[in-house]
Enzyme design. Structure first.
Site, mmCIF file in Angstrom:
data_model
loop_
_atom_site.group_PDB
_atom_site.id
_atom_site.type_symbol
_atom_site.label_atom_id
_atom_site.label_comp_id
_atom_site.label_asym_id
_atom_site.label_seq_id
_atom_site.Cartn_x
_atom_site.Cartn_y
_atom_site.Cartn_z
ATOM 1 N N HIS A 195 0.592 -1.174 0.000
ATOM 2 C CA HIS A 195 0.113 0.087 -0.037
ATOM 3 C C HIS A 195 1.084 1.450 0.077
ATOM 4 O O HIS A 195 0.444 2.259 -0.076
ATOM 5 C CB HIS A 195 -0.941 0.142 1.192
ATOM 6 C CG HIS A 195 -0.400 0.386 2.384
ATOM 7 N ND1 HIS A 195 0.176 -0.832 3.472
ATOM 8 C CD2 HIS A 195 -0.271 1.648 3.165
ATOM 9 C CE1 HIS A 195 0.764 -0.185 4.184
ATOM 10 N NE2 HIS A 195 0.568 1.217 4.371
HETATM 11 C C1 UD1 Z 1 -2.153 5.543 5.721
HETATM 12 C C2 UD1 Z 1 -0.942 6.295 6.169
HETATM 13 C C3 UD1 Z 1 0.001 5.049 6.258
HETATM 14 C C4 UD1 Z 1 -0.349 3.905 6.718
HETATM 15 C C5 UD1 Z 1 -1.753 3.500 6.063
HETATM 16 C C6 UD1 Z 1 -2.148 2.238 6.866
HETATM 17 C C7 UD1 Z 1 -0.619 8.740 5.962
HETATM 18 C C8 UD1 Z 1 0.210 9.671 5.196
HETATM 19 N N1 UD1 Z 1 -0.617 7.530 5.609
HETATM 20 O O1 UD1 Z 1 -1.897 5.508 4.196
HETATM 21 O O2 UD1 Z 1 1.154 5.545 7.027
HETATM 22 O O3 UD1 Z 1 0.617 2.802 6.550
HETATM 23 O O4 UD1 Z 1 -2.479 4.489 6.193
HETATM 24 O O5 UD1 Z 1 -3.277 1.657 5.873
HETATM 25 O O6 UD1 Z 1 -1.145 9.004 7.003
HETATM 26 N N2 UD1 Z 1 -9.219 4.699 1.137
HETATM 27 C C9 UD1 Z 1 -10.589 4.126 1.005
HETATM 28 N N3 UD1 Z 1 -10.945 3.932 2.147
HETATM 29 C C10 UD1 Z 1 -10.463 3.814 3.400
HETATM 30 C C11 UD1 Z 1 -9.449 4.476 3.460
HETATM 31 C C12 UD1 Z 1 -8.779 5.005 2.362
HETATM 32 O O7 UD1 Z 1 -11.007 3.897 -0.024
HETATM 33 O O8 UD1 Z 1 -11.195 3.601 4.296
HETATM 34 C C13 UD1 Z 1 -8.546 5.065 -0.184
HETATM 35 C C14 UD1 Z 1 -8.694 6.550 -0.723
HETATM 36 O O9 UD1 Z 1 -8.998 6.390 -2.001
HETATM 37 C C15 UD1 Z 1 -7.713 7.257 -0.266
HETATM 38 C C16 UD1 Z 1 -6.325 6.274 -0.259
HETATM 39 O O10 UD1 Z 1 -7.087 4.929 -0.030
HETATM 40 O O11 UD1 Z 1 -7.232 8.119 -1.083
HETATM 41 C C17 UD1 Z 1 -5.417 6.290 0.664
HETATM 42 O O12 UD1 Z 1 -5.910 6.685 2.059
HETATM 43 P P1 UD1 Z 1 -4.832 7.539 2.870
HETATM 44 O O13 UD1 Z 1 -5.629 7.172 4.350
HETATM 45 O O14 UD1 Z 1 -4.800 8.899 2.479
HETATM 46 O O15 UD1 Z 1 -3.628 6.752 3.054
HETATM 47 P P2 UD1 Z 1 -3.069 5.360 3.060
HETATM 48 O O16 UD1 Z 1 -2.320 5.008 1.873
HETATM 49 O O17 UD1 Z 1 -4.470 4.457 3.619
HETATM 50 N N1 UDP Z 2 -4.001 -5.516 8.578
HETATM 51 C C1 UDP Z 2 -5.012 -6.174 8.852
HETATM 52 N N2 UDP Z 2 -5.685 -6.522 7.414
HETATM 53 C C2 UDP Z 2 -5.190 -6.613 6.325
HETATM 54 C C3 UDP Z 2 -4.010 -5.851 6.379
HETATM 55 C C4 UDP Z 2 -3.432 -5.400 7.516
HETATM 56 O O1 UDP Z 2 -5.636 -6.392 9.868
HETATM 57 O O2 UDP Z 2 -5.860 -6.793 5.490
HETATM 58 C C5 UDP Z 2 -3.104 -5.321 9.715
HETATM 59 C C6 UDP Z 2 -1.680 -5.842 10.071
HETATM 60 O O3 UDP Z 2 -2.120 -7.128 10.832
HETATM 61 C C7 UDP Z 2 -1.051 -5.075 10.893
HETATM 62 C C8 UDP Z 2 -1.666 -3.532 10.523
HETATM 63 O O4 UDP Z 2 -2.934 -3.699 9.740
HETATM 64 O O5 UDP Z 2 -1.444 -5.134 12.252
HETATM 65 C C9 UDP Z 2 -0.874 -3.090 9.494
HETATM 66 O O6 UDP Z 2 -1.305 -1.867 9.109
HETATM 67 P P1 UDP Z 2 -0.942 -1.165 7.616
HETATM 68 O O7 UDP Z 2 -0.107 -2.307 6.609
HETATM 69 O O8 UDP Z 2 -2.117 -0.807 6.949
HETATM 70 O O9 UDP Z 2 0.025 -0.005 7.971
HETATM 71 P P2 UDP Z 2 1.391 0.302 8.439
HETATM 72 O O10 UDP Z 2 1.694 -0.829 9.384
HETATM 73 O O11 UDP Z 2 2.276 -0.087 7.099
HETATM 74 O O12 UDP Z 2 1.248 1.504 8.776
#
Ligand code: UD1
Ligand code: UDP
Length: 356
Positions: free
Chosen positions: A203
């Site tokens: 991601h």
């Molecule tokens: C965010 C965090 C990242 C973390 C990740 C965990 C920041 C800058 N990034 O990244 O550090 O590792 O969360 O998963 O804070 N979207 C949906 N539904 C949701 C959430 C997101 O459709 O419930 C889609 C939207 O298109 C959105 C994109 O995902 O624009 C990215 O979501 P965003 O929260 O901005 O960043 P993440 O990539 O999730």
């Molecule tokens: N995770 C989850 N379901 C998923 C993918 C990840 O429960 O489909 C959990 C994973 O086990 C870990 C956390 O989400 O505990 C990690 O989050 P993510 O990878 O979104 O973000 P990051 O740790 O890179 O910030």
């Protein structure tokens, strides 16, 4: 003591569950959910499964550009802080929700606690690195998960009220793993057997927002000739569709929507190997003793690499394919993340540092 905790994205729900439980034994906690993640399987499922109390505030901020998203959060969090007047504000990790909470608290001169302090990838192109550095520099009490994190802070001149308490995600594993093994039917549902599949998660913007990198990763997944389970983050789905990769991907590998924590633990623990660019998943692979192939050029969880359980391969096709074939992890582990009692340790320190 009144502690106001701020969460908003998937990994923060997992980090907050054990600490919230511990805090509430002795203190009043106000829980604020920024709404950065909002899909049921990115948010609500974790609150329910992990029995996180219903947030007192859900700001419903949602997605947006970094400045827009962080700015909206800052505006709303400030209002809540002025109303609630907490003794301390607590933030987790390195997301935009973390930074917004930190800035709001620091500007109001409230005491700020950072859980998962001191992590560095030394890569300022990652949005998380900016969030971590800024948050650490305005925090009053810093809880680090590793020795390296403490050293990183020291190098930046942050030495006061820095504690290595171990990693809070290990608390969550210790608390939930047995239940995950017992309750989750995900392997049966997907028709896969223990140690006969690879688990993949992707991601990070560096991998998803770059057509070249995402194509290279997906081609490598196709060509390793293994059964692959791939819970797909919404950001990744968006780009897979945009680049025309979605149809082929869903035909060739077991592509599923994001799963809840118990299913994820079960999938991780029973995977032969894990491929990921997630911070949390790299750690969990190590904690569960599963070899991890990290699709990044760097990692803030360097101990997992040094200890022989993680290898960095970037988005490089050959390196991904080779490491799936050849990287098997190590035979022993140093348990660099502590003993799974970070939340208890944090609570004890919170009490003794109340007057900071
Ligand atoms: C965010 C965090 C990242 C973390 C990740 C965990 C920041 C800058 N990034 O990244 O550090 O590792 O969360 O998963 O804070 N979207 C949906 N539904 C949701 C959430 C997101 O459709 O419930 C889609 C939207 O298109 C959105 C994109 O995902 O624009 C990215 O979501 P965003 O929260 O901005 O960043 P993440 O990539 O999730
Ligand atoms: N995770 C989850 N379901 C998923 C993918 C990840 O429960 O489909 C959990 C994973 O086990 C870990 C956390 O989400 O505990 C990690 O989050 P993510 O990878 O979104 O973000 P990051 O740790 O890179 O910030």
């Amino acid at each position: 003591m009144k502690i106001l905790s701020i969460i908003g994205a998937r990994p923060q729900f997992i980090k907050c569950a054990p600490l919230s439980r511990a805090i509430r034994k002795e203190h009043k906690e106000i829980l604020v959910h920024t709404g950065q993640h909002y899909d049921i399987n990115m948010s609500e499922i974790f609150l329910k499964e992990l029995k996180i109390p219903e947030p007192d505030y859900n700001l419903g901020i949602g997605s947006g550009r970094h400045g827009e998203q962080t700015g909206k959060m800052l505006l709303e969090i400030e209002k809540i802080l002025l109303k609630e007047k907490p003794d301390m504000v607590l933030v987790y990790g390195d997301t935009n929700s973390t930074l917004a909470g930190s800035l709001a608290a620091a500007k109001l001169q409230l005491k700020l606690i950072h859980v998962e302090a001191g992590l560095r990838s030394f890569d300022r192109s990652m949005p998380e690195e900016i969030n971590r550095v800024l948050t650490d520099h305005v925090s009053n009490l810093l809880f680090c998960p590793t020795k390296t994190a403490v050293q990183n802070l020291k190098k930046e001149g942050i030495c006061k009220r820095v504690y290595n308490v171990g990693d809070i995600m290990l608390d969550s594993i210790v608390y939930n793993q047995r239940q995950a093994e017992k309750k989750s039917n995900i392997l049966k549902e997907l028709g896969v057997s223990p140690k006969k599949y690879l688990l993949a998660t992707i991601h990070r913007p560096a991998n998803t927002d770059s057509r070249e990198n995402l194509i290279s990763i997906v081609n490598a997944l196709f060509d390793v000739n293994e059964t692959i389970v791939f819970p797909i983050h919404p950001r990744t789905e968006k780009y897979l569709r945009q680049y025309g990769l979605w149809e082929t991907l869903t035909q060739k590998i077991i592509a599923i929507p994001p799963v809840g924590y118990l299913d994820m633990l079960k999938l991780e623990a029973n995977a032969l190997k894990i491929l990921t660019d997630s911070g949390g998943v790299q750690k969990e692979a190590y904690m569960l003793g599963v070899p991890c192939i990290t699709i990044r050029e760097n990692t803030e969880w360097i101990e997992t690499v040094e200890d022989g359980w993680n290898v960095l391969v970037g988005a490089n096709y050959e390196q991904i394919v080779n490491s799936v074939k050849n990287f098997c992890g190590c035979t022993s582990k140093k348990n660099v993340f502590g003993t799974g009692d970070a939340s208890e340790k944090i609570c004890k320190i919170l009490n003794s540092e109340f007057d900071l």
